[in-house]
Scaffold this active site. Structure first.
Site, PDB file in Angstrom:
ATOM      1  N   CYS A 257      75.436  24.892 -97.761  1.00 47.99           N
ATOM      2  CA  CYS A 257      76.625  24.184 -97.257  1.00 47.99           C
ATOM      3  C   CYS A 257      77.545  23.706 -98.380  1.00 47.99           C
ATOM      4  O   CYS A 257      78.749  23.991 -98.376  1.00 47.99           O
ATOM      5  CB  CYS A 257      76.205  23.027 -96.354  1.00 47.99           C
ATOM      6  N   HIS A 305      74.933  17.244 -95.278  1.00 43.17           N
ATOM      7  CA  HIS A 305      75.622  18.471 -94.849  1.00 43.17           C
ATOM      8  C   HIS A 305      77.130  18.287 -94.973  1.00 43.17           C
ATOM      9  O   HIS A 305      77.665  17.212 -94.712  1.00 43.17           O
ATOM     10  CB  HIS A 305      75.260  18.826 -93.407  1.00 43.17           C
ATOM     11  N   HIS A 317      81.674  26.201 -91.876  1.00 42.52           N
ATOM     12  CA  HIS A 317      80.578  25.791 -92.759  1.00 42.52           C
ATOM     13  C   HIS A 317      79.487  26.850 -92.814  1.00 42.52           C
ATOM     14  O   HIS A 317      79.503  27.836 -92.062  1.00 42.52           O
ATOM     15  CB  HIS A 317      79.992  24.460 -92.274  1.00 42.52           C
TER      16      HIS A 317
END
Length: 341
Positions: A257, A305, A317
């Protein structure tokens, strides 16, 4: 007088019934004790696998942090060691110069006791004996003071390098632990997936493919960009839709990420930190209503994240292991805040 009659013995039929009942109880009890646990349903497996992947991503960001610390320490140690090497050369030159002066005095018979003291003792020790300084020329005093300063500087740099080497060893150990933790979580998740039937695994694969198709159908990029850099970063990230997630990866062929977001902003000419936790503090924080395209979006309470806001309530993402870079609803994860670079 007490009776001494023998107690009545149970009949053979009654003994047989009791024995059979006891045996049946033992068998049933044994079967209950050794019965295999109920096989988890596909939904339960998916829930456990998703949880393990989330835990793996948490460990991944810690792994990334340790890796970045290792790189930083290695650079700092290299710089210190270079400085020490150059400093030692400078110190040797200073010593050679004053040694040549002493040799000249010796040949001319004019070497004084203070110079003899210098040649046979450490300059620090010598300079502490201030009573001898009046026997030296100003140039000699300056040379000895410079040598003393250089020695102290080198000692400090060597100590700093030694401390950083110890820190580097600890960081490498932490890095290894986090790598093993990530791998263990992923292996456990794979073991759970392998427990499903082929048909159940096919259904899950179809669900993932459907999510990818839905992502491809989303327009993304609705609304103005947060900044010129954000627009460029988002455009770069869009070119990576469909690229697989891989822990610790920073592109260009796979990403985790924070690897995707740091790579995208790097393509826009802006350096941002490597990990999601560090990226959370890299700019101005935003509420959901303030988000614009290309802004960073931080998820989960521990900030493990990150993605790029895509407009229209979507985030672009790299989700987790087993998925590809894609669009997804911002509401699918616990939103914390946005960051404008």
């Amino acid at each position: 007088m007490a009776s001494h009659r023998r107690p009545k013995q149970p009949s053979r039929a009654r003994v047989t019934v009791l024995t059979t009942a006891a045996a049946a109880a033992v068998v049933l009890g044994g079967n209950a004790a050794h019965a295999a646990p109920a096989k988890p349903s596909k939904g339960e497996v998916k829930e456990k696998v998703d949880k393990l992947h989330e835990e793996a991503e948490q460990a991944t960001e810690k792994y990334n942090g340790a890796k970045e610390k290792q790189k930083k320490l290695e650079k700092e140690i290299d710089a210190l060691q270079d400085n020490v090497a150059r400093g030692q050369e400078d110190l040797n030159e200073l010593r050679d110069a004053i040694g040549m002066a002493a040799a000249a005095q010796y040949r001319s018979g004019t070497i004084d006791s203070s110079m003899q003291l210098f040649l046979s003792a450490d300059p620090d020790d010598y300079l502490d004996k201030a009573s001898t300084l009046d026997q030296l020329s100003n140039q000699q005093v300056e040379s000895l003071a410079e040598i003393q300063d250089k020695q102290r500087e080198l000692a400090q740099q060597r100590q700093e390098a030694s401390t950083k080497l110890d820190d580097l060893a600890e960081t490498r150990e932490e890095l290894g632990k986090k790598r093993k933790e990530v791998q263990a979580k992923l292996a456990e998740a794979q073991k759970l997936l392998n427990s499903l039937t082929a048909a159940e695994r096919a259904e899950m694969a179809q669900e993932e493919a459907k999510a990818a198709q839905e992502s491809a159908s989303l327009a993304g990029g609705g609304g103005p960009a947060g900044s010129g850099f954000a627009a460029s970063a988002f455009a770069a990230a869009q070119t990576k839709i469909g690229v697989p997630y891989s822990y610790g990866a920073t592109g260009p062929n796979s990403f985790d990420c924070s690897g995707l977001t740091s790579w995208a902003y790097g393509e826009a000419g802006v350096h941002i930190p490597r990990t999601s936790q560090a990226q959370a503090n890299a700019g101005t924080r935003l509420s959901m209503s303030q988000l614009k395209v290309g802004d960073l979006v931080i998820f989960y309470s521990d900030l493990h994240h990150v993605g790029l806001y895509a407009g229209n309530g979507q985030v672009l993402h790299a989700p987790r292991t087993g998925t590809n870079v894609r669009y997804e609803s911002i509401n699918n994860m616990p939103f914390q805040f946005g960051v404008r670079i």
